[in-house]
Design an enzyme around this catalytic site. Structure first.
Site, PDB file in Angstrom:
ATOM      1  CG  HIS A  41      -1.860   1.133   1.303  1.00 27.31           C
ATOM      2  ND1 HIS A  41      -2.959   1.150   2.140  1.00 27.31           N
ATOM      3  CD2 HIS A  41      -1.881   2.328   0.663  1.00 27.31           C
ATOM      4  CE1 HIS A  41      -3.600   2.300   2.000  1.00 27.31           C
ATOM      5  NE2 HIS A  41      -2.961   3.036   1.115  1.00 27.31           N
ATOM      6  CD  GLU A  78       0.342   5.302  -0.576  1.00 26.35           C
ATOM      7  OE1 GLU A  78       1.105   5.241   0.400  1.00 26.35           O
ATOM      8  OE2 GLU A  78      -0.888   5.534  -0.462  1.00 26.35           O
ATOM      9  CG  HIS A 138       2.072   8.728   2.539  1.00 27.28           C
ATOM     10  ND1 HIS A 138       1.608   9.194   3.754  1.00 27.28           N
ATOM     11  CD2 HIS A 138       1.033   8.051   1.974  1.00 27.28           C
ATOM     12  CE1 HIS A 138       0.346   8.810   3.930  1.00 27.28           C
ATOM     13  NE2 HIS A 138      -0.025   8.121   2.851  1.00 27.28           N
TER      14      HIS A 138
END
Length: 246
Positions: free
Chosen positions: A89, A131, A135
């Site tokens: 993920h 992502e 992040h």
């Protein structure tokens, strides 16, 4: 942190971990679409200090249940490039408390080369873009450094036989969330049970296993959070078409 040093540090911590390929193999597609640009709102930007990391591993059969023909999930769920068990993920920076850093700077769309290089760990192009934007921008200067680090961590994990675990309840013994964490711990030296959080959905089906890491990328005890699945909770594992580990 410089991208090269970022990877060297990760390799130093995990170089002794036995790499274990999942039983179902992925075939990297020759062509992948570029994802769409993802831009945060001003309220979503948080530049909190990084105090650790989370490696989030999603159980693909549950994600793909009923989504075989979903174009967004085409590569992960159709079987076109392989059948997936656990997929990556993401690798998430954490801080002390819930206000983790995110969207630390604005970035463009990932190149096809970057997307292709990650298709066998995160087989959804738009998720890769998400992502990196949310992040990765708080951890690395380039997507190559961010995804390279995430792949090293992912490939350092040995995965338990989830098909065997899923059948435990069918034999009359409920499968607890703690049992899944223990199965990971037994296979991965240096990964204690309390460094993992097992996440199930509201119906009790396994969604993710999350590994908590310190700033040195070594596993550390996870902070407990109100929405966490209790260790004693009964968890079901949707098998889909995943084959048992060899």
């Amino acid at each position: 942190m410089a991208p090269r040093l970022f990877l060297v540090l990760l390799w130093a911590w995990f170089s002794f971990a036995p790499v274990h390929a999942q039983a179902w193999q992925c075939r990297t597609p020759a062509y992948v679409p570029r994802p769409a640009l993802e831009l945060p709102t001003s309220g979503e930007i948080r530049r909190s200090p990084v105090k650790g990391y989370t490696l989030a591993l999603s159980w693909s059969p549950e994600q793909c249940r009923g989504r075989k023909h979903d174009p967004f999930m085409r590569y992960q769920c159709s079987g076109e490039i392989g059948e997936f068990g656990f997929v990556l993920h993401g690798l998430w920076p954490e801080t002390n408390g819930p206000r983790y850093p995110q969207y630390c700077r604005t970035v463009g769309v990932l190149t096809r080369e970057v997307v292709r290089s990650n298709m066998c760990v995160t087989p959804t192009p738009q998720l890769q873009q998400h992502e990196w934007a949310k992040h990765g921008t708080c951890m690395a200067k380039t997507p190559e450094a961010y995804f390279g680090a995430a792949r090293l961590l992912f490939h350092a994990i040995q995965f338990p036989d989830m098909v065997r675990l899923s059948r435990q309840s069918e034999r009359g013994t409920p499968l607890a969330a703690a049992t899944i964490a223990e199965a990971f711990a037994e296979l991965n030296e240096g990964l204690p049970v309390d460094a993992m959080r097992v996440k199930a959905n509201k119906n009790g089906w396994l969604e993710e296993v999350r590994i908590c890491l310190g700033l040195d990328f070594k596993p550390r005890k996870c902070p407990r959070r109100a929405k966490d699945t209790a260790n004693s909770a009964t968890v079901k594992v949707w098998r889909g078409t995943v084959k048992a580990a060899r």
